[in-house]
Write a protein that holds these residues in place. Structure first.
Motif, short mmCIF file in Angstrom:
data_model
loop_
_atom_site.label_atom_id
_atom_site.label_comp_id
_atom_site.label_asym_id
_atom_site.label_seq_id
_atom_site.Cartn_x
_atom_site.Cartn_y
_atom_site.Cartn_z
N LEU C 21 0.82 -1.20 0.00
CA LEU C 21 0.00 0.00 0.00
C LEU C 21 0.86 1.25 0.00
O LEU C 21 0.54 2.23 -0.66
CB LEU C 21 -0.91 0.01 1.23
N VAL C 22 1.92 1.20 0.77
CA VAL C 22 2.73 2.41 0.91
C VAL C 22 3.53 2.68 -0.36
O VAL C 22 3.71 3.84 -0.74
CB VAL C 22 3.65 2.28 2.14
N ALA C 23 3.98 1.61 -1.01
CA ALA C 23 4.83 1.81 -2.19
C ALA C 23 4.17 2.70 -3.24
O ALA C 23 4.77 3.70 -3.67
CB ALA C 23 5.24 0.47 -2.77
N PRO C 24 2.93 2.41 -3.64
CA PRO C 24 2.31 3.34 -4.61
C PRO C 24 2.09 4.71 -4.00
O PRO C 24 2.19 5.72 -4.69
CB PRO C 24 0.97 2.68 -4.94
N GLY C 25 1.81 4.71 -2.69
CA GLY C 25 1.65 6.01 -2.02
C GLY C 25 2.90 6.84 -2.16
O GLY C 25 2.84 8.07 -2.26
N LEU C 26 4.02 6.17 -2.19
CA LEU C 26 5.28 6.89 -2.33
C LEU C 26 5.36 7.62 -3.67
O LEU C 26 6.00 8.66 -3.78
CB LEU C 26 6.46 5.92 -2.22
N ILE C 27 4.71 7.03 -4.65
CA ILE C 27 4.71 7.68 -5.95
C ILE C 27 4.06 9.06 -5.82
O ILE C 27 4.57 10.06 -6.28
CB ILE C 27 3.94 6.82 -6.98
N TRP C 28 2.91 9.04 -5.13
CA TRP C 28 2.22 10.31 -4.90
C TRP C 28 3.09 11.25 -4.08
O TRP C 28 3.27 12.41 -4.40
CB TRP C 28 0.90 10.02 -4.17
N LEU C 29 3.68 10.67 -3.04
CA LEU C 29 4.50 11.48 -2.14
C LEU C 29 5.64 12.11 -2.91
O LEU C 29 5.92 13.31 -2.78
CB LEU C 29 5.05 10.58 -1.03
N VAL C 84 12.73 -8.47 -9.22
CA VAL C 84 13.04 -7.30 -8.40
C VAL C 84 12.07 -7.18 -7.23
O VAL C 84 12.45 -6.95 -6.09
CB VAL C 84 13.09 -6.02 -9.27
N VAL C 85 10.78 -7.41 -7.51
CA VAL C 85 9.78 -7.28 -6.44
C VAL C 85 9.98 -8.38 -5.40
O VAL C 85 9.96 -8.12 -4.19
CB VAL C 85 8.37 -7.33 -7.03
N GLU C 200 22.46 1.14 -4.71
CA GLU C 200 21.84 -0.18 -4.81
C GLU C 200 20.41 -0.07 -5.34
O GLU C 200 19.96 -0.92 -6.10
CB GLU C 200 21.80 -0.84 -3.43
N THR C 201 19.70 0.96 -4.90
CA THR C 201 18.32 1.11 -5.39
C THR C 201 18.30 1.82 -6.74
O THR C 201 17.25 2.11 -7.28
CB THR C 201 17.48 1.93 -4.41
N HIS C 202 19.48 2.11 -7.29
CA HIS C 202 19.64 2.92 -8.49
C HIS C 202 18.63 4.06 -8.55
O HIS C 202 17.94 4.28 -9.52
CB HIS C 202 19.67 2.10 -9.79
N ARG C 203 18.60 4.79 -7.45
CA ARG C 203 17.78 6.00 -7.38
C ARG C 203 18.62 7.17 -7.84
O ARG C 203 19.86 7.15 -7.77
CB ARG C 203 17.38 6.24 -5.92
N LEU C 230 5.89 -3.23 -12.24
CA LEU C 230 6.61 -4.01 -11.24
C LEU C 230 7.99 -3.41 -10.99
O LEU C 230 8.43 -3.29 -9.84
CB LEU C 230 6.73 -5.46 -11.69
N PHE C 231 8.67 -3.02 -12.04
CA PHE C 231 9.96 -2.36 -11.86
C PHE C 231 9.80 -1.10 -11.02
O PHE C 231 10.59 -0.79 -10.14
CB PHE C 231 10.55 -1.95 -13.22
N PHE C 232 8.74 -0.42 -11.32
CA PHE C 232 8.44 0.86 -10.70
C PHE C 232 8.19 0.66 -9.20
O PHE C 232 8.82 1.30 -8.35
CB PHE C 232 7.19 1.41 -11.39
N VAL C 233 7.31 -0.29 -8.91
CA VAL C 233 6.96 -0.57 -7.52
C VAL C 233 8.18 -1.13 -6.80
O VAL C 233 8.48 -0.76 -5.66
CB VAL C 233 5.78 -1.56 -7.47
N GLY C 234 8.92 -1.99 -7.47
CA GLY C 234 10.14 -2.57 -6.90
C GLY C 234 11.08 -1.47 -6.45
O GLY C 234 11.68 -1.55 -5.38
N GLU C 235 11.19 -0.43 -7.27
CA GLU C 235 12.09 0.66 -6.93
C GLU C 235 11.65 1.35 -5.63
O GLU C 235 12.47 1.63 -4.75
CB GLU C 235 12.12 1.66 -8.08
#
Lengths: 912, 171, 321
Positions: C21-29, C84-85, C200-203, C230-235
């Motif tokens: 739940l939080v991972a997609p929320g991070l996208i918004w954040l 990755v996930v 490591e997270t290639h951010r 999935l790549f996106f959420v994995g990140e």
């Protein structure tokens, strides 16, 4: 060769040309207006200035007009020199002082030499603040639009119209700054080549009026290399389309055939393609049907029928050959009258088996004596007439060379030449447009023309047969013609199917053979009636009367008629009866005619603009015309329809054919006279660096909008399976082979003058050579002997008129006569009779005469002619319902005579 | 190293700055007069169509989204028989306006052209033609062009002499 | 089932659900924060504060054409985003969120985390390789080099913590920080771990395998729809993982003043780092690939070794005295 130095670089160039031509050949962009490769130089516009230096040490130089300056060895020139650039800029600024501010509404815009030259010289700001001179325009008839304000006084129009084409009614008027080019008063420009003014004029004074009806800029046209379909000469044309309609015909340079010019029939005859009476949907018994229904019906008809096919001299070789293959060789007939069939076969036989070569129009232009037998060239093969005129304009006396005047020095050459002309002898049934340049013009009936020809042949070579009872006066004339021809190095004899007499054609052959036996390089040209008469003859097939008999005798009951109105080739009653007897008449044609009206199945064929095909011109040159645009789904080439029919019938050969190339290959392997026909142009998979040749210029506009009102998503453009051209603007910008040049364009050269960039040297042949393959070459080991069978001299008959066909450039050809602009120039039908006959029947101009031809009575208004022989009448071909196919024929005059003929002759003799 | 920390700090401080976003449907942006929005066809001072169908806009269009057909009326004026712009392709570059020799085609500050159906983005002449002179009041092409139309004979345009008498040899 | 099993299952699914739940929320954040730092508003239309943009994004991804390029190696192409996930989610198994809230307390927890993050490299390599696209391949090669290199410093930087705790168990590590967070004695280790974690997270700024200005989208150029998702959420889960690890290893995990429950402290610390990650993205430019590698091998490696030696030395000295 000479070495010249231009802008400090050394070039090897040929001598005998002017500096302008040489610079253009070397790729220098020197601006010019009055000079034209076809017309030569007069130095009128002052635009092409370059600098000439005395020698390498001369730093100052002097400005000269490059078009008037001959190339000499070790010449130092400057093209891009500050003084010359400045001078040229000033000249164009001065030419532009009176130019109106109207490119936006000018039809020349986008293909305008003046625009190109203005940009090239760098004049971009108007400094002249005084008033502009204006002119009133004239109405010049249905072909040309006149807008004199745009004129820059280069004189190209009158030089072409008067000097080159022999026109009389266009001239320069007023003086100084007010010079005006036009007619003495409003009215139709009479010359048959007036349309060329639209191309020759460097700006928009003369523009194509038919194009204005549906105006499109040059850059917006989808263009294809095409071949003119309106006479047997086969001029090369560029046909342009926009929004599904053919918009214009332009000249496509072919050094050997039409050069820079087209006749008005070829240029303006295209409108039949867009005419109302086009057949656009298949129909069965008059009801429009879907394609699938048509196919099932055709399959049903064809499976149970005895089918014959009738070909056409105006259909391509491919269509005729496909039909011949479908119905079988034994069931293939020519859709021309037996008379025409025989004349065409005779022509092919003479040219193929005879020792005399048939020349191209270019060679006719260079011949030094011409004898025309029975042919009114201006009306049957206009471009040949133009070539004859150029031949006559030559000055081969040697005088110019003596005082170092070169061919391109137009004004000087003309002054020196004065009235000196090449000899042109003609024998025709009445006066022609070429008579003004004839050394001797003779008017006689076809029989007497033939007799004169035989007599000339006899004078040239006594082994050839001589006509009996030949009057001394004519003998003298024959001898003088023979002497004229014998004095020439490469004379040309021109005859043709025009006066519908095989004797005339044989006489022409005899003259040519006789000259040949005297060791003279002679050319023999036969003009034909239709664009592919020669090709149809080469494919072979039975006569039309045999088809009639086959149906009458029950050997056949179903007819496939290919692009043909049979009523033009047989009498109304006979053809009507024939069509009525056929159980099923399947007609493939693009335009409604009497024949399609009587057909049970009508299939919409494509015109030349919607088809690919090869036709053979009177020179025996096979040339390809390319489809300009994909029409609606139901209109397609006749040959493609025939392949479709063959596929449903599982015809062994037809079902293996897919495209144009398959037919051409099959034709090349099966037809002995058409062996190289598949090599007329590069193969379908020909590509230039992997790309197709685009039919559309790179500035083509409206791609994402022109169909948006139907469907906002763009559809895939059609692909062309029959040629290496594409229907889009994508593709190579490298110059294609000369047979496949869809349009002329070069950076900075948007007008028709850009053709120079496609030529080896300006005015010379195209870089890739001349397109087309000559199928007829002289047979050195010819066994052809002199023709015998000289006709008796013509004797007038009481109450009779010997009716022969005569021709009109506008109206005599079937398809162009359906073009709206041409229709305005078609004369009303008439019967041309001599003044003597008019007196006998007590008729005045425009009075009605009643004549019965082949037992059918006709009424014609008469036209009185001073030169036509007594007892003979001329009936214009194609203008009226009379059975033109049966001519020449005796007509019984039903109008009662005032006096008997012999009385009249006696009386007039007494008076003299 | 310090610059990295410093730039992070400066970026962080932006959190407290004023927003530059305009909350569009509620708040309207102020568009300059030369803003390149919807394309219109204007009329000249006599309320005649300015467009003469010269095809220059179509040629200038980089996405080829303009198509038209020029024709001529009885008075000798040229006008487009149809004039179509496919706004689903238009990129509002304004080249058409620059190319137009008669000031007919103009881009105006209006961009609210959204449609649910793409087909509705195809504008025909009646959708484009407005009863206004747009940005260039007073300009009348036929008053400067040397072409005669009804009501303006040869020689009647601005900076024009009376037509030449061609039968005279007087210079 | 006994209560322990039920509560264990609850924790397991709770963690999983929370993460997903939080991972997609991070996208918004991330979008809102980036906007804030760029003087904009960010997504603020769909739902309250634009929160539903997450839903809209997800729906969009679901409804995108699930396209596999005809030239791709299909099986591997499909497998890669799953890896990755899976690896990132598995890493969370050993994270102690609060006392008792841990999926599995392994005595080799830290090694498990390192192992899983190494496995993550496979997804990049395989994804890029199977795409059969030169940009994807270039991206995946960079990714492999980057991940393997920084894995080394990451592991080494942690050894100080392990030395001080004497255990690989993450619970032990947290509990060792009851009185003093390791950020103080292990500051160098903290900095190195943080940098290596970003790599490591290639951010951004270390998103060299993606580097859209050079490589289109790097290893996932050919991916679309949910596979890209999935790549996106994995990140994003990866960001959370690294943030959690930093919290656990250096910031005392759940420890904090007692006016808030331990879990809250954990989450606050974790989000603090997530903010930091996003701030990095908003402010720093991407280094060149060679600069990144040079920085790793020439600076971080000696530093981490130094850290290890000094820490070990001090511990030895302390033990002997």
């Amino acid at each position: 060769m000479a070495t010249i130095i231009i802008d400090c670089k050394t070039y090897e160039v040929p001598l005998g040309k002017n500096v302008l031509e040489t610079c253009l050949n070397l790729g220098f962009d020197v601006p010019y207006f009055c000079w034209h490769p076809g017309l030569g130089s007069v130095g009128a516009c002052r635009q092409c200035a370059v600098k000439v230096f005395k020698d390498a040490d001369d730093k100052k130089g002097r400005l000269v007009m490059s078009c008037m300056e001959p190339v000499v060895h070790n010449q130092h020139l400057a093209v891009h020199d500050a003084d010359t650039i400045d001078f040229r800029k000033q000249v164009i600024e001065w030419l532009m002082t009176n130019h109106p501010h109207d490119c936006a509404v000018c039809d020349e815009g986008g293909s305008c030499h003046l625009q190109d030259m203005t940009v090239m010289t760098g004049h971009h700001e108007r400094r002249f603040t005084f008033n502009k001179r204006t002119y009133k325009n004239q109405d010049l008839g249905p072909f040309l639009n006149h807008e004199m304000n745009r004129c820059i006084q280069c004189y190209r129009c009158v030089r072409f119209y008067k000097d080159y084409a022999g026109g009389k009614d266009l001239d320069a008027y007023a003086s100084k700054n007010n010079v005006y080019f036009g007619r003495a008063e409003d009215g139709v420009l009479e010359n048959e080549f007036s349309g060329n003014l639209a191309e020759i004029c460097p700006t928009g004074v003369f523009t194509d009026k038919t194009l204005k009806e549906h105006y499109t800029r040059k850059w917006d046209l989808t263009m294809s290399p095409s071949i003119c379909q309106h006479c047997s000469v086969g001029c090369n044309t560029i046909a342009g389309e926009r929004y599904g309609a053919l918009r214009m015909i332009h000249n496509r340079f072919h050094e050997k055939i039409n050069g820079y010019f087209l006749c008005d029939r070829g240029r303006f005859g295209y409108e039949f393609v867009n005419a109302e009476n086009r057949i656009k949907q298949p129909s069965i018994n008059g009801d429009v049907v879907e394609r699938t229904e048509l196919e099932t019906r055709l399959e049903k008809i064809m499976k149970s029928a005895k089918v014959i096919g009738i070909g056409s001299p105006r259909a391509s070789l491919q269509s005729n050959f496909a039909l011949k293959t479908l119905v079988g060789e034994d069931n293939f007939y020519h859709g021309v009258s037996d008379h025409e069939h025989d004349l065409a076969e005779l022509a092919v036989r003479i040219l193929k088996d005879g020792p005399v070569r048939t020349p191209s129009t270019k060679e006719i232009e260079k011949s030094d004596a011409i004898f025309v037998l029975g042919e009114d060239l201006t009306n049957t093969a206009p471009i040949v007439a133009l070539a004859v005129r150029q031949a006559v304009r030559q000055d081969l006396s040697g005088e110019p060379e003596k005082i170092h005047i070169q061919g391109w020095q137009d004004a000087a050459r003309k002054n020196l030449q004065q009235q000196r002309k090449m000899p042109l002898y003609s024998a025709t049934i009445h006066e022609t447009k070429l008579d003004d340049i004839c050394t001797s013009a003779n008017y006689a009936t076809p029989e007497d023309i033939a007799r004169l020809g035989f007599a000339v042949a006899h004078c040239v070579d006594h082994n050839s047969p001589a006509p009996e009872h030949f009057p001394e006066a004519l003998q003298v004339r024959a001898r003088s013609i023979a002497n004229g021809l014998l004095a020439a190095k490469n004379p040309t004899i021109i005859s043709g199917a025009g006066c519908a007499s095989s004797a005339v054609m044989k006489a022409a052959a005899n003259v040519a053979i006789a000259l040949h036996k005297n060791g003279i390089v002679v050319g023999l040209t036969y003009t034909m009636l239709e664009c592919n008469s020669m090709g149809l003859t080469m494919i072979g097939g039975h006569r039309l009367s045999a088809a009639f008999n086959a149906v009458i005798n029950g050997h056949a009951d179903t007819l496939i008629l290919l692009e043909n109105d049979l009523f033009r080739h047989g009498s109304f009653a006979e053809v009507g009866d024939f069509l009525a007897r056929c159980k099923n008449v399947i007609v493939l044609d693009h335009t409604k005619s009497d024949s399609t009206d009587r057909a049970s199945v009508v299939i919409p064929a494509g015109t030349f603009a919607e088809s690919d095909g090869i036709i053979v011109n009177n020179e025996g040159r096979a040339q390809r015309f390319f489809q300009v645009y994909e029409s609606t789904e139901s209109i397609q080439e006749s040959w493609r329809w025939i392949i479709n029919i063959g596929k449903t019938l599982q015809h062994p050969k037809l079902q293996t054919w897919q495209n144009f190339e398959d037919i051409s290959k099959a034709m090349a392997s099966e037809e002995p006279m058409l062996q190289n026909i598949d090599e007329v142009n590069p193969a379908v998979d020909f590509r230039i660096v992997g790309q197709r040749i685009p039919r559309e210029p790179h500035r083509f506009s409206g791609r994402t909008s022109m169909h948006a009102h139907i469907q906002v998503s763009e559809q895939k453009p059609p692909t062309d399976d029959d040629s290496p051209l594409s229907y889009t603007m994508e593709g190579t910008r490298i110059q294609p082979p000369s047979a496949m040049i869809p349009f002329y364009w070069s950076p900075g050269w948007n007008s028709v003058q850009s053709v120079a960039k496609y030529q080896h040297e300006v005015g010379g042949s195209l870089k890739d050579g001349d397109s087309g393959i000559r199928l007829l070459e002289a047979n050195a080991a010819s066994s052809l002997v002199y023709f015998q069978g000289i006709p008796e001299a013509f004797v007038p008959l009481e109450h009779h008129l010997w009716i022969v066909p005569t021709y009109h450039i506008f109206g005599s050809e079937e398809m162009s006569a359906k073009s709206a602009s041409i229709q305005k120039r078609i004369p009303t039908p008439y019967l041309l009779i001599s003044a003597v006959d008019a007196n006998i029947y007590h008729l005045k101009e425009q009075d009605i005469i009643k004549v019965s031809i082949a037992n059918i009575s006709y009424s014609f208004p008469i036209k009185i002619n001073r030169n036509i022989p007594v007892g003979m009448a001329a009936l214009p071909y194609g203008l009226c319902d009379a059975p033109i196919n049966a001519l020449p024929e005796w007509g019984i005059v039903e109008t009662s005579p005032l006096t008997e003929l012999h009385d009249y002759v006696r009386k007039t003799k007494v008076q003299h | 190293m310090f610059s990295i920390v410093r730039s992070m700090w400066l970026v962080f401080l932006h959190m407290f700055k004023k927003r530059v976003t305009i909350q569009y449907p509620e708040q309207k942006a102020k568009l300059p007069a030369r803003w390149r929005g919807r394309i219109v066809l204007t009329r000249d001072p006599d309320m005649g169509e300015r467009c003469v169908g010269c095809y220059l806009c179509a040629a200038a269009c980089p996405v080829d989204c303009i198509s038209l057909q020029a024709t001529q009326d009885e008075s000798g004026r040229r006008y487009p028989a149809f004039f179509r712009i496919n706004f689903s392709r238009c990129i509002f570059c304004g080249y058409c306006e620059e190319a137009c020799p008669t000031y007919a085609i103009q881009l105006i500050p209006d961009f609210e052209m959204g449609e649910y159906n793409r087909q509705n983005l195809v504008y025909e002449k009646q959708d484009l033609l407005i009863d206004s002179q747009g940005k260039y009041p007073g300009y009348n092409y036929y008053k400067v062009a040397g072409m005669a139309i009804q009501g303006k004979e040869k020689g009647a345009a601005i900076n024009e002499e009376k037509p030449v008498d061609i039968h005279s040899l007087v210079p | 089932m006994d209560d322990a099993t039920i509560s264990h299952l609850l924790i397991t699914f709770g963690v999983l659900a929370g993460l997903l739940l939080v991972a997609p929320g991070l996208i918004w954040l991330e979008r809102r924060l980036l906007a804030l730092w760029q003087d904009r508003y960010g997504p603020n239309r769909a739902g309250p504060f634009g929160l539903l943009v997450v839903l809209a994004d997800t729906l969009k991804l679901f409804f995108k054409e699930d396209w596999i390029p005809p030239f791709a190696d299909k099986k591997v192409f499909v497998l890669a985003p799953a890896i990755v996930v899976i690896t990132v989610l598995l890493s969370f198994v050993v994270i102690p969120f609060a006392p008792g809230i841990i999926v599995a307390d392994m005595n080799i927890g830290l090694l498990f985390f390192l192992a899983m993050s190494s496995m993550g490299a496979y997804s990049i390599i395989l994804g890029g390789w199977s795409s059969n696209n030169k940009y994807a391949l270039l991206g995946s090669m960079r990714g492999a080099a980057q991940l393997i290199s920084y894995e080394v410093f990451m592991g080494l930087s942690l050894m100080g913590v392990v030395l001080m705790t004497g255990s690989f168990s993450l619970i032990d590590i947290v509990e060792a920080q009851r009185y003093q967070w390791f950020i103080v004695p292990q500051f160098l280790g903290f900095v190195i771990f943080l940098i290596a974690g970003i790599a490591e997270t290639h951010r951004l700024p270390f998103d060299i395998p993606e580097a859209e200005s050079e490589l289109i989208a790097g290893f996932h150029s050919e991916y679309s729809g949910m596979k890209f998702g999935l790549f996106f959420v994995g990140e994003y889960i990866g960001i959370m993982l690294i943030s959690s690890m930093v919290t656990v290893l250096f910031l005392g995990g759940w420890y904090g003043p007692s006016f808030l429950p331990p879990l809250a402290w954990f989450i606050i610390k974790m989000f603090g780092f997530i903010f930091f990650f996003i701030l990095l993205r908003a402010s720093l430019p991407r280094p060149r690939y060679d600069q990144l590698m040079e920085f790793g091998w020439k600076i971080l490696l000696p530093l981490s070794l130094l850290n290890l030696v000094v820490t070990g030395g001090i511990i030895l000295w302390m033990n002997t005295h």
